[in-house]
Design a protein around this motif. Structure first.
Motif, short mmCIF file in Angstrom:
data_model
loop_
_atom_site.label_atom_id
_atom_site.label_comp_id
_atom_site.label_asym_id
_atom_site.label_seq_id
_atom_site.Cartn_x
_atom_site.Cartn_y
_atom_site.Cartn_z
N PRO A 249 0.80 -1.23 0.00
CA PRO A 249 0.00 0.00 0.00
C PRO A 249 0.83 1.28 0.00
N THR A 250 2.12 1.20 0.37
CA THR A 250 2.91 2.43 0.51
C THR A 250 4.16 2.49 -0.35
N GLU A 251 4.54 1.39 -1.03
CA GLU A 251 5.78 1.43 -1.78
C GLU A 251 5.84 0.33 -2.84
N MET A 252 6.76 0.53 -3.78
CA MET A 252 7.05 -0.48 -4.78
C MET A 252 8.53 -0.81 -4.74
N HIS A 253 8.84 -2.09 -4.62
CA HIS A 253 10.22 -2.56 -4.72
C HIS A 253 10.42 -3.12 -6.12
N LEU A 254 11.60 -2.86 -6.67
CA LEU A 254 11.92 -3.31 -8.03
C LEU A 254 13.26 -4.02 -8.03
N VAL A 255 13.30 -5.17 -8.69
CA VAL A 255 14.55 -5.88 -8.97
C VAL A 255 14.57 -6.20 -10.45
N PRO B 50 19.14 -18.53 10.88
CA PRO B 50 18.84 -17.61 9.76
C PRO B 50 18.55 -18.41 8.49
N ALA B 51 17.69 -17.87 7.66
CA ALA B 51 17.41 -18.49 6.36
C ALA B 51 18.66 -18.40 5.50
N ILE B 52 18.93 -19.45 4.73
CA ILE B 52 20.05 -19.45 3.81
C ILE B 52 19.63 -18.72 2.54
N PHE B 53 20.35 -17.65 2.24
CA PHE B 53 20.01 -16.87 1.05
C PHE B 53 20.29 -17.69 -0.20
N PRO B 54 19.36 -17.74 -1.16
CA PRO B 54 19.56 -18.58 -2.35
C PRO B 54 20.76 -18.12 -3.17
N PRO B 55 21.77 -18.96 -3.31
CA PRO B 55 22.99 -18.54 -4.02
C PRO B 55 22.75 -18.21 -5.48
N GLN B 56 21.72 -18.83 -6.10
CA GLN B 56 21.46 -18.56 -7.52
C GLN B 56 21.00 -17.13 -7.74
N MET B 57 20.49 -16.47 -6.69
CA MET B 57 20.11 -15.06 -6.82
C MET B 57 21.25 -14.14 -6.40
N PHE B 58 22.05 -14.57 -5.44
CA PHE B 58 23.16 -13.73 -4.98
C PHE B 58 24.16 -13.46 -6.10
N LYS B 59 24.34 -14.42 -7.00
CA LYS B 59 25.33 -14.24 -8.07
C LYS B 59 24.97 -13.09 -9.01
N PHE B 60 23.69 -12.70 -9.03
CA PHE B 60 23.28 -11.61 -9.91
C PHE B 60 23.68 -10.24 -9.35
N GLY B 61 24.00 -10.19 -8.05
CA GLY B 61 24.42 -8.92 -7.46
C GLY B 61 24.17 -8.87 -5.98
N ASP C 273 23.10 -6.55 -4.08
CA ASP C 273 21.88 -5.87 -3.65
C ASP C 273 20.69 -6.82 -3.54
N ALA C 274 20.83 -8.02 -4.07
CA ALA C 274 19.76 -9.02 -3.91
C ALA C 274 19.47 -9.27 -2.43
N MET C 275 20.49 -9.10 -1.58
CA MET C 275 20.33 -9.41 -0.15
C MET C 275 19.54 -8.34 0.60
N ILE C 276 19.38 -7.14 0.00
CA ILE C 276 18.60 -6.11 0.69
C ILE C 276 17.20 -5.96 0.08
N ALA C 277 16.93 -6.67 -0.99
CA ALA C 277 15.57 -6.68 -1.57
C ALA C 277 14.66 -7.52 -0.68
N PRO C 278 13.35 -7.30 -0.73
CA PRO C 278 12.43 -8.12 0.06
C PRO C 278 12.61 -9.61 -0.24
N PHE C 279 12.65 -10.40 0.82
CA PHE C 279 12.93 -11.83 0.66
C PHE C 279 11.87 -12.52 -0.19
N ASP C 280 10.59 -12.18 0.02
CA ASP C 280 9.53 -12.84 -0.75
C ASP C 280 9.58 -12.49 -2.22
N LEU C 281 10.21 -11.33 -2.55
CA LEU C 281 10.35 -10.94 -3.96
C LEU C 281 11.53 -11.66 -4.61
#
Length: 275
Positions: free
Chosen positions: A25-31, A247-258, A260-268
């Motif tokens: 309702p208050t923002e849009m996140h973009l990746v 802690p949840a293990i961050f998916p490595p297949q997304m981390f390789k793209f950059g 900043d993937a780690m500060i984007a919303p996890f569900d996105l």
């Protein structure tokens, strides 16, 4: 994270890029990221100020003011954070039955109905999206895949939890809300979102959900994902009550793209890997 206007010349060959949008309702996140180029990821967070008019008009302004968003992307995913949703048995296969169930749970809602899988054998998520927002997204992005914010979390957790008979709990934290997912043996036991103003209220909701479903404080895992600041505040408190908080293990297949993937919303950020 790139600052400033997102112009079309920021990316080349957009047909090799994915676009991920998360609307609240208050923002849009973009990746946005290239599927063939490492460290290409672009992450932005835009406020959506609808105080002076409609939400849709404010969203349109954000998108049209950033022409890169209108590129012809390979695939577009849009996650909608909504309170208009209900978890239902997977045998609700009739569209009419789904509409009736959502209407019974949210009698004031008059929009379109979305049905999402959860990656489990027993449950689906039925949610609502306003008709004008749905029309705008489909008109703007010809290949958009729209889902509620809980469904990618459920599918991701189902992939990780497997068929174990022990109960496991995933909590996704934001600055003022959290998602709770509990699974056992390939079945969804609970999926819900709670709002809070104090991180200690988040602790209360987590422990209350565990108590309601009957998770063992010594053996059944709690996996924490989401906002780092909130996680650091609740983690030591939770560990005074629960033996296995990880802690949840961050998916490595997304981390390789950059990074900043780690500060984007996890569900996105997990959405493309669990569609």
């Amino acid at each position: 994270m790139i600052n400033g206007t997102l112009d079309r010349d920021l990316i080349t060959n957009p047909e090799m890029w994915n676009l991920l949008l998360r609307l609240s309702p208050t923002e849009m996140h973009l990746v946005a990221y290239s599927i063939v180029e490492d460290n290409s990821l672009i992450y932005r967070r835009f406020p959506i100020d609808s105080n002076s008019g409609s939400y849709l008009r404010a969203l349109e302004e954000v998108i049209y003011d950033n022409p890169m968003i209108l590129s012809d992307f390979r695939r577009v995913y849009c996650v909608i954070q909504t309170s208009t949703q209900v978890v239902a048995p997977s045998d609700y296969t009739s569209e009419t039955d789904r509409e009736l169930l959502l209407s019974a749970s949210h009698p004031d809602f008059k929009g379109s109905v979305l049905t999402d899988t959860t990656g489990t054998r027993n449950a689906i998520i039925i949610s609502g999206i306003e008709n004008d927002l749905s029309a705008f997204l489909h008109r703007t992005f010809h290949n958009v895949i729209i889902s509620s914010h809980l469904s990618p979390l459920c599918r991701f957790f189902a992939m990780k939890a497997g068929k174990s008979n022990s109960m496991k709990m995933l909590v996704n934290l934001r600055d003022t809300s959290l998602d709770v997912i509990i699974m056992q043996g390939g079945n969804l036991m609970l999926a819900n979102t709670f709002s809070f103003s104090n991180p200690m209220d988040a602790v209360y909701y987590i422990l209350a959900c565990r108590n309601r479903i009957g998770l063992d404080p010594h053996n059944d895992e709690l996996i924490l994902a989401g906002d780092t600041t909130v996680r650091e505040k609740v983690l030591p408190v939770l560990r005074t009550y629960l033996a296995r908080v990880i802690p949840a293990i961050f998916p490595p297949q997304m981390f390789k793209f950059g990074k900043d993937a780690m500060i984007a919303p996890f569900d996105l950020i997990i959405t493309p890997i669990c569609e």
